[in-house]
Design an enzyme around this catalytic site. Structure first.
Site: not given
Ligand code: NAD
Ligand code: UDP
Length: 316
Positions: A10, A55-56, A90, A98, A144, A148, A174, A185
């Site tokens: 990811g 799949d974890v 899940k 796991n 979600y 978490k 992020t 996003r």
């Molecule tokens: P992403 O979707 O790019 O990465 C998630 C990865 O997890 C993917 O590669 C996906 O294939 C893998 N995955 C999902 N379910 C799986 C399973 N059952 N078995 C094995 N692999 C699985 O998203 P990301 O932005 O990189 O987020 C990564 C982590 O960070 C997540 O846990 C997310 O909740 C957390 N997080 C991210 C943000 C952000 O802003 N990017 C914010 C808060 C939390």
């Molecule tokens: N958002 C938006 N247009 C888009 C995608 C997201 O206005 O095309 C808004 C969304 O409603 C939220 C904010 O941008 O208020 C951040 O959304 P994102 O999906 O990036 O993250 P999260 O809601 O999980 O913080």
């Protein structure tokens, strides 16, 4: 160390793998590719990196010693977890169980990727780690948020009941290279629209706020947490808070795009405001974000431009 990273293919997982390898650790990435992409790991050929497609939510079998387990697997963008509600529940529950079981069996340190979504639509602002949150468990985002929250509870239970050495990072929005262009996003959505000259879709009236952290700062915070003795949850995010309309305008300006902003309905339970209180990260980890918003956005735009240029027009 030998480190297992779930969700390695990811956005964040792949950057974590890079940083761990750069520090001289060996990394085993585990991912089922449900939202990830092997292209994020292609550049790791020849390094101390192994990958297992798995799949974890099923038993994770890792032969040999493991020193740390970083559990990053989970759909993370709202459109992904709305499309994959049961998989999201899940991976946060069974997948975390796991991953904790693997850490316990190997006597490894465990780090959970939690989220600012545990605070829901927050009534306390900015959000401190002591805030318990305001989450709708049965709303669409509940799959979600509650997964978490359960993952945090399970991690705390393994720490208390088994003495497992655990860390919890609450990640705030992020962004950066390797996000999927169409993951929905705000940052990738606005960038892909602005780069294509399409209308930029702001949900609601755009006055809701977020605080965006560049990926290298996030990774730095996670590694500091991994190496610290802090077992309490720690917020990692950039406290620079902006409205969504403002970030849309900034992205259009940085790209010099002809796009205009259009307004679309606000998704159910969309948090109205979000900003991390990072006092704990500052005092306990000595961590501070360093990359400013415009600098981080420009680096991300550059990545998306290259990505788009390498794709056939039909796939854009
Ligand atoms: P992403 O979707 O790019 O990465 C998630 C990865 O997890 C993917 O590669 C996906 O294939 C893998 N995955 C999902 N379910 C799986 C399973 N059952 N078995 C094995 N692999 C699985 O998203 P990301 O932005 O990189 O987020 C990564 C982590 O960070 C997540 O846990 C997310 O909740 C957390 N997080 C991210 C943000 C952000 O802003 N990017 C914010 C808060 C939390
Ligand atoms: N958002 C938006 N247009 C888009 C995608 C997201 O206005 O095309 C808004 C969304 O409603 C939220 C904010 O941008 O208020 C951040 O959304 P994102 O999906 O990036 O993250 P999260 O809601 O999980 O913080």
């Amino acid at each position: 160390m030998r480190v297992v990273v779930t969700g390695a293919a990811g956005f964040l997982g792949s950057h974590l793998c890079d940083a761990l390898l750069d520090r001289g650790h060996a990394v085993l990435g585990v991912d089922n590719l449900v939202t990830g992409d092997l292209a994020n790991l292609e550049h790791l050929h020849g390094r101390a990196f192994q990958f297992v497609r798995h799949d974890v939510t099923r038993y994770i079998d890792v032969p040999g010693a493991v020193d740390a387990v970083l559990h990053w697997a989970s759909p993370a963008s709202p459109i992904d977890y709305l499309e994959l509600p049961i998989q999201t529940l899940k991976v946060g529950s069974l997948g975390t169980h796991n991953a904790l079981g693997l850490a316990l069996a190997k006597r490894a340190r465990f780090v959970l990727a939690s989220t600012s979504e545990v605070y829901g639509d927050p009534l306390e602002h900015p959000q401190k780690e002591t805030y318990w949150g305001h989450v709708n468990p049965i709303g669409p985002r509940g799959v979600y948020d509650e997964a978490k929250r359960f993952a945090e509870a399970l991690t705390g239970a393994y720490h208390r009941a088994h003495g497992l050495d655990t860390r919890i990072v609450r990640i705030f929005n992020t962004y950066g290279p390797r996000m999927r262009l169409r993951d929905g996003r705000a940052v990738p959505a606005f960038m892909s629209q602005a780069l294509a000259g399409e209308d930029v879709t702001v949900f609601g009236d755009g006055t809701q706020t977020r605080s965006f952290c560049y990926v290298s700062d996030l990774v730095d915070g996670v590694l500091r947490l991994l190496e610290s003795e802090t077992t309490d949850p720690v917020n990692i995010g950039n406290p620079h808070e902006v409205t969504i309309a403002e970030i849309a305008r900034t992205i259009i300006r940085l790209i010099a795009s002809p796009s205009r902003i259009i307004y679309r309905p606000l998704p159910v339970d969309d948090p109205k405001q979000r900003r991390p209180d990072i006092t704990r990260a500052r005092t306990q980890l000595g961590w501070e974000p360093r990359v400013g918003l415009e600098e981080g956005l420009l680096r991300t735009v550059e990545y998306f431009r290259k990505k788009l240029a390498s794709q056939p027009p039909a796939a854009r």
